[in-house]
Design an enzyme around this catalytic site. Structure first.
Site, PDB file in Angstrom:
ATOM      1  N   ALA A  14       0.857  -1.192   0.000  1.00  0.00           N
ATOM      2  CA  ALA A  14       0.000   0.000   0.000  1.00  0.00           C
ATOM      3  C   ALA A  14       0.888   1.235   0.000  1.00  0.00           C
ATOM      4  CB  ALA A  14      -0.913   0.008   1.214  1.00  0.00           C
ATOM      5  N   LYS A  15       0.584   2.165  -0.907  1.00  0.00           N
ATOM      6  CA  LYS A  15       1.304   3.430  -0.963  1.00  0.00           C
ATOM      7  C   LYS A  15       0.509   4.457  -0.165  1.00  0.00           C
ATOM      8  CE  LYS A  15       1.306   1.719  -4.709  1.00  0.00           C
ATOM      9  NZ  LYS A  15       1.006   0.305  -5.096  1.00  0.00           N
ATOM     10  N   TYR A  89     -14.503   1.647 -21.888  1.00  0.00           N
ATOM     11  CA  TYR A  89     -13.909   0.326 -21.657  1.00  0.00           C
ATOM     12  C   TYR A  89     -15.032  -0.695 -21.622  1.00  0.00           C
ATOM     13  CZ  TYR A  89     -10.329  -2.788 -19.525  1.00  0.00           C
ATOM     14  OH  TYR A  89      -9.412  -3.792 -19.259  1.00  0.00           O
ATOM     15  N   GLY A  96      -9.305  -2.158 -12.893  1.00  0.00           N
ATOM     16  CA  GLY A  96      -8.640  -1.905 -11.619  1.00  0.00           C
ATOM     17  C   GLY A  96      -8.634  -0.436 -11.257  1.00  0.00           C
ATOM     18  N   ASP A  98      -6.446   1.061  -9.608  1.00  0.00           N
ATOM     19  CA  ASP A  98      -5.104   1.603  -9.787  1.00  0.00           C
ATOM     20  C   ASP A  98      -4.922   2.145 -11.198  1.00  0.00           C
ATOM     21  OD1 ASP A  98      -5.338  -1.022 -10.760  1.00  0.00           O
ATOM     22  OD2 ASP A  98      -3.230  -1.497 -10.370  1.00  0.00           O
ATOM     23  N   THR A 122       3.553  -4.690  -9.945  1.00  0.00           N
ATOM     24  CA  THR A 122       3.486  -6.150  -9.966  1.00  0.00           C
ATOM     25  C   THR A 122       3.189  -6.632 -11.383  1.00  0.00           C
ATOM     26  OG1 THR A 122       2.689  -6.151  -7.685  1.00  0.00           O
ATOM     27  CG2 THR A 122       2.374  -8.165  -8.962  1.00  0.00           C
TER      28      THR A 122
END
Length: 248
Positions: A14-15, A89, A96, A98, A122
């Site tokens: 986690a950032k 989309y 996601g 992110d 990742t």
């Protein structure tokens, strides 16, 4: 200026960041945040609002505690959250958060211009931002560690090799040969995506972020491509979503 806490829970870590406007004043990376840690940051930095994003399951208890602490000024990013970019989309429910945050960050910084957004975490994601502005698709590929791990796991003789280490023009031994294949292969994939983005959208810049961006940058052609390294791109995107929803 309002100080905002951003929590970006990824696949691995986690950032945790605190921003004033789009400027980062505090940054940390943890496996999983807890409310005691967040409460300390809120108090120490006089945080007035927060935004929470997770690619996996959300910690509802932590979110509720943080919301109470901030007098309701917490935005939890979900697929239903109104965004400052259009999402063009086919399966928005599987997109996601992110990737959404990174593209929103690019939109906030690009001045209405088309861009490629490369997030080297990742997984490597390569996403397109057009001038509407809209998220209009992209690619998902293995990240550096995943590429190296797969070579070790799926063969009988290739060793386990870390991301950090020498990356010569061509490998001089098995370890550097594997690392060169992973790093140079990812760099080539990013540049190929940039060429497609230029051809399809007229994109004239690339934003690169993610934990492995620093490993990839030296192997990208910065003379040919306008490459902007933005380690806090996702946090900027989360702030822009918070602003759009009038939390600050």
């Amino acid at each position: 200026m309002t100080r905002v806490l951003t929590i970006d829970q990824g696949n691995t870590t986690a950032k945790i960041k605190i921003l004033e406007g789009y400027d980062t004043v505090y940054s940390d990376r943890v496996v999983s945040p807890d409310i005691e840690m967040l409460a300390s940051l809120v108090s120490q930095w006089n945080v007035e609002a927060a935004v929470y994003s997770s690619v996996g399951s959300l910690d509802a208890r932590m979110a509720e505690s943080l919301r109470h602490m901030l007098g309701g000024r917490l935005l939890v990013l979900t697929h239903d959250t109104p965004l400052p970019v259009e999402v063009d989309y086919g399966t928005p429910g599987t997109l996601g958060t992110d990737r959404v945050a990174a593209v929103c960050g690019a939109a906030a910084l690009s001045g209405g211009r088309c861009a490629l957004v490369a997030d080297a975490g990742t997984c490597l994601t390569l996403d397109l931002l057009d001038s509407r502005p809209a998220f209009c698709g992209g690619d998902i590929a293995p990240g550096l560690a995943m590429r190296l791990s797969a070579m070790h796991a799926m063969t009988h003789s290739l060793p386990e090799v870390g991301v950090a280490g020498p990356v010569p023009g061509f490998g001089r031994d098995t370890e550097t040969a594997m690392r060169c294949g992973a790093v140079h292969g990812m760099a080539a994939q990013i540049e190929y995506a940039m060429e497609k983005a230029k051809r399809l959208l007229g994109a004239d810049r690339m934003f690169i972020t993610g934990g492995d961006a620093a490993f990839i940058l030296p192997h990208l052609d910065t003379k040919t491509y306008n490459i902007i390294h933005c380690p806090d791109l996702n946090a900027v995107g989360l702030i822009s979503i918070l602003i759009y929803n009038e939390y600050i």
